[in-house]
Scaffold this motif. Structure first.
Motif, short mmCIF file in Angstrom:
data_model
loop_
_atom_site.label_atom_id
_atom_site.label_comp_id
_atom_site.label_asym_id
_atom_site.label_seq_id
_atom_site.Cartn_x
_atom_site.Cartn_y
_atom_site.Cartn_z
N SER A 215 41.65 17.98 5.75
CA SER A 215 40.63 17.70 4.73
C SER A 215 39.77 18.92 4.46
O SER A 215 39.37 19.18 3.31
N THR A 216 39.45 19.66 5.51
CA THR A 216 38.64 20.86 5.37
C THR A 216 39.36 21.91 4.52
O THR A 216 38.76 22.53 3.64
N ILE A 217 40.64 22.09 4.77
CA ILE A 217 41.44 23.04 3.99
C ILE A 217 41.47 22.60 2.52
O ILE A 217 41.22 23.40 1.60
N GLY A 218 41.76 21.31 2.28
CA GLY A 218 41.82 20.80 0.91
C GLY A 218 40.48 20.90 0.20
O GLY A 218 40.41 21.29 -0.97
N GLY A 219 39.40 20.56 0.90
CA GLY A 219 38.07 20.59 0.30
C GLY A 219 37.60 21.99 -0.02
O GLY A 219 37.04 22.26 -1.09
N GLY A 220 37.85 22.94 0.90
CA GLY A 220 37.42 24.31 0.68
C GLY A 220 38.17 24.99 -0.45
O GLY A 220 37.56 25.65 -1.31
N LEU A 221 39.48 24.81 -0.50
CA LEU A 221 40.29 25.46 -1.53
C LEU A 221 40.07 24.87 -2.92
O LEU A 221 40.35 25.52 -3.93
N SER A 222 39.52 23.65 -2.98
CA SER A 222 39.32 23.01 -4.28
C SER A 222 38.18 23.64 -5.08
O SER A 222 37.99 23.31 -6.26
N ALA A 223 37.45 24.58 -4.48
CA ALA A 223 36.34 25.24 -5.20
C ALA A 223 36.85 26.28 -6.20
O ALA A 223 36.05 26.96 -6.84
N TRP A 224 38.17 26.40 -6.38
CA TRP A 224 38.72 27.35 -7.35
C TRP A 224 38.22 27.05 -8.77
O TRP A 224 38.17 27.94 -9.62
N ASN A 225 37.82 25.79 -9.03
CA ASN A 225 37.41 25.43 -10.39
C ASN A 225 35.90 25.55 -10.61
O ASN A 225 35.33 24.90 -11.48
N GLN A 226 35.22 26.41 -9.83
CA GLN A 226 33.78 26.59 -9.97
C GLN A 226 33.32 26.92 -11.39
O GLN A 226 32.25 26.47 -11.80
N PRO A 227 34.08 27.69 -12.20
CA PRO A 227 33.61 27.95 -13.57
C PRO A 227 33.30 26.69 -14.37
O PRO A 227 32.32 26.65 -15.11
N ILE A 228 34.10 25.63 -14.22
CA ILE A 228 33.82 24.42 -14.98
C ILE A 228 32.57 23.73 -14.45
O ILE A 228 31.83 23.07 -15.19
N GLU A 229 32.26 23.93 -13.17
CA GLU A 229 31.03 23.38 -12.60
C GLU A 229 29.81 24.11 -13.15
O GLU A 229 28.80 23.49 -13.48
N VAL A 230 29.89 25.44 -13.26
CA VAL A 230 28.79 26.21 -13.82
C VAL A 230 28.59 25.84 -15.30
O VAL A 230 27.46 25.70 -15.77
N ILE A 231 29.69 25.63 -16.01
CA ILE A 231 29.63 25.20 -17.41
C ILE A 231 28.95 23.83 -17.50
O ILE A 231 28.09 23.60 -18.36
N ARG A 232 29.32 22.92 -16.63
CA ARG A 232 28.73 21.58 -16.61
C ARG A 232 27.22 21.66 -16.39
O ARG A 232 26.43 21.01 -17.10
N VAL A 233 26.79 22.47 -15.43
CA VAL A 233 25.36 22.61 -15.15
C VAL A 233 24.63 23.20 -16.35
O VAL A 233 23.54 22.74 -16.72
N GLU A 234 25.23 24.21 -16.97
CA GLU A 234 24.59 24.84 -18.14
C GLU A 234 24.41 23.84 -19.27
O GLU A 234 23.38 23.83 -19.96
N MET A 235 25.38 22.97 -19.47
CA MET A 235 25.29 21.96 -20.53
C MET A 235 24.20 20.92 -20.25
O MET A 235 23.59 20.39 -21.18
N GLN A 236 23.94 20.65 -18.97
CA GLN A 236 22.99 19.60 -18.61
C GLN A 236 21.62 20.14 -18.20
O GLN A 236 20.66 19.38 -18.06
N SER A 237 21.51 21.45 -18.02
CA SER A 237 20.31 22.06 -17.45
C SER A 237 19.08 21.93 -18.34
O SER A 237 19.16 22.01 -19.57
N LYS A 238 17.93 21.75 -17.69
CA LYS A 238 16.64 21.76 -18.37
C LYS A 238 15.86 23.05 -18.05
O LYS A 238 14.67 23.15 -18.35
N THR A 239 16.52 24.03 -17.42
CA THR A 239 15.88 25.31 -17.16
C THR A 239 15.54 25.99 -18.48
O THR A 239 16.35 26.03 -19.40
N ALA A 240 14.30 26.50 -18.57
CA ALA A 240 13.87 27.15 -19.81
C ALA A 240 14.71 28.40 -20.07
O ALA A 240 14.76 29.30 -19.24
N ASP A 241 15.41 28.42 -21.19
CA ASP A 241 16.24 29.56 -21.57
C ASP A 241 16.25 29.66 -23.09
O ASP A 241 17.01 28.95 -23.76
N PRO A 242 15.40 30.54 -23.66
CA PRO A 242 15.32 30.64 -25.13
C PRO A 242 16.60 31.14 -25.79
O PRO A 242 16.81 30.94 -26.98
N ASN A 243 17.47 31.78 -25.01
CA ASN A 243 18.71 32.33 -25.56
C ASN A 243 19.84 31.31 -25.64
O ASN A 243 20.85 31.54 -26.31
#
Length: 307
Positions: A215-243
């Motif tokens: 499970s540890t091997i499977g869970g750790g290696l599954s982080a390859w898709n981090q870009p879609i997670e960063v995209i998800r956060v950016e779409m939902q974020s309320k952090t002030a960003d005028p740009n």
């Protein structure tokens, strides 16, 4: 040698209780603190892990690491586990009936389980968790306190309706199907490798530590898709960003993050994400048998858990 018969896994209340219990335990322990740090780094891509931890601490001390836990993470945890175990078990069964390998059936189960998770239960919960973690909480004027989490939810719903509280749900769906497709598939692959190394037959069960290792091997290696997670956060974020452009879709968020931070920006928060992936997968895959025995004692039913 005749092919081993593929049996259909029964659906019972125990499956629902098991999925909810595993996820609630995961998120209430290390899950939410890792989620908060990961989301903070993804939303504030100039911060290191240490700087993110300091930022979270400044927003409420130790309790800052549990922003969004109640009620959003608890609502999500008590529903998404049941959906995952039910749907993935069904999809894995049908994949095996069609002749898929252990690895292929694991990926199929994870993909379908993750997709249904996202659209059925996780959209508004994930959105509200991210809002809670990223919104400003300082007193905006003397004698005026910040809004509660429920007040923020009502405001978003009043202004933007269902779409507002489900912002980023398509990114969540992509993340979840790739998450659990990877986790279940890679965990199954690791299980087969461990059996081969230890001389076990394919139908033999792994020991507790062997399951946790897989499970540890499977869970750790599954982080390859981090870009879609960063995209998800950016779409939902309320952090002030005028740009930041308004009404970002998945493609628009990708272009914006890349233009601002390059490839590195798309992998912000990957370290806590690996930790979270391992922690979640150990709970949902590695601890399945222990939880199953406990649920069987409580309900008198023998539940079916993922291995």
């Amino acid at each position: 040698m005749s092919q081993q018969e593929v049996k259909k896994k029964p659906v019972s209340f125990s499956n629902i209780l098991l999925g909810a219990g595993l996820n609630l335990a995961e998120v209430t322990t290390l899950g939410q603190p890792l989620e908060v740090i990961k989301t903070t780094m993804a939303a504030n891509r100039s911060l290191t892990i240490l700087e993110s931890a300091k930022h979270v601490w400044s927003r409420g001390g130790a309790l800052g690491f549990y922003q969004g836990l109640i009620p959003w993470a608890w609502i999500e945890a008590s529903t998404k586990g049941a959906v995952l175990l039910f749907v993935s078990a069904e999809a894995e069964y049908h994949a095996k009936k069609l002749g898929a390998s252990n690895f292929g059936a694991g990926i199929t189960g994870g993909i379908f389980g993750g997709l249904v998770q996202a659209y059925a239960t996780m959209g508004f919960c994930t959105c509200m968790k991210t809002v809670e973690i990223t919104r400003a909480k300082q007193v905006v004027a003397e004698g005026v306190t910040p809004q509660t989490s429920f007040q923020v939810f009502k405001d978003i719903y009043a202004k933007e309706g269902i779409r507002g509280i489900n912002k980023g749900v398509n990114a969540v769906a992509i993340r979840q199907c790739t998450n659990w497709g990877s986790r279940f598939g890679l965990s199954r692959l690791a299980e087969d490798a461990i059996k081969s190394l230890t001389g076990k037959k394919k139908d033999e069960k792994l020991g507790g530590l062997e399951k946790i290792l897989a499970s540890t091997i499977g869970g750790g290696l599954s982080a390859w898709n981090q870009p879609i997670e960063v995209i998800r956060v950016e779409m939902q974020s309320k952090t002030a960003d005028p740009n930041r452009p308004k009404n970002l879709g998945v493609a628009g968020a990708f272009k914006y993050i890349y233009s601002q931070n390059g490839i590195k920006g798309l992998y912000r928060g990957v370290a806590p994400r690996i930790g979270l992936g391992i922690w979640q997968t150990v709970f949902m895959v590695g601890f399945g048998d222990m939880a199953r025995e406990l649920v069987e004692k409580l309900t008198g039913e023998k539940p079916v858990a993922k291995h």
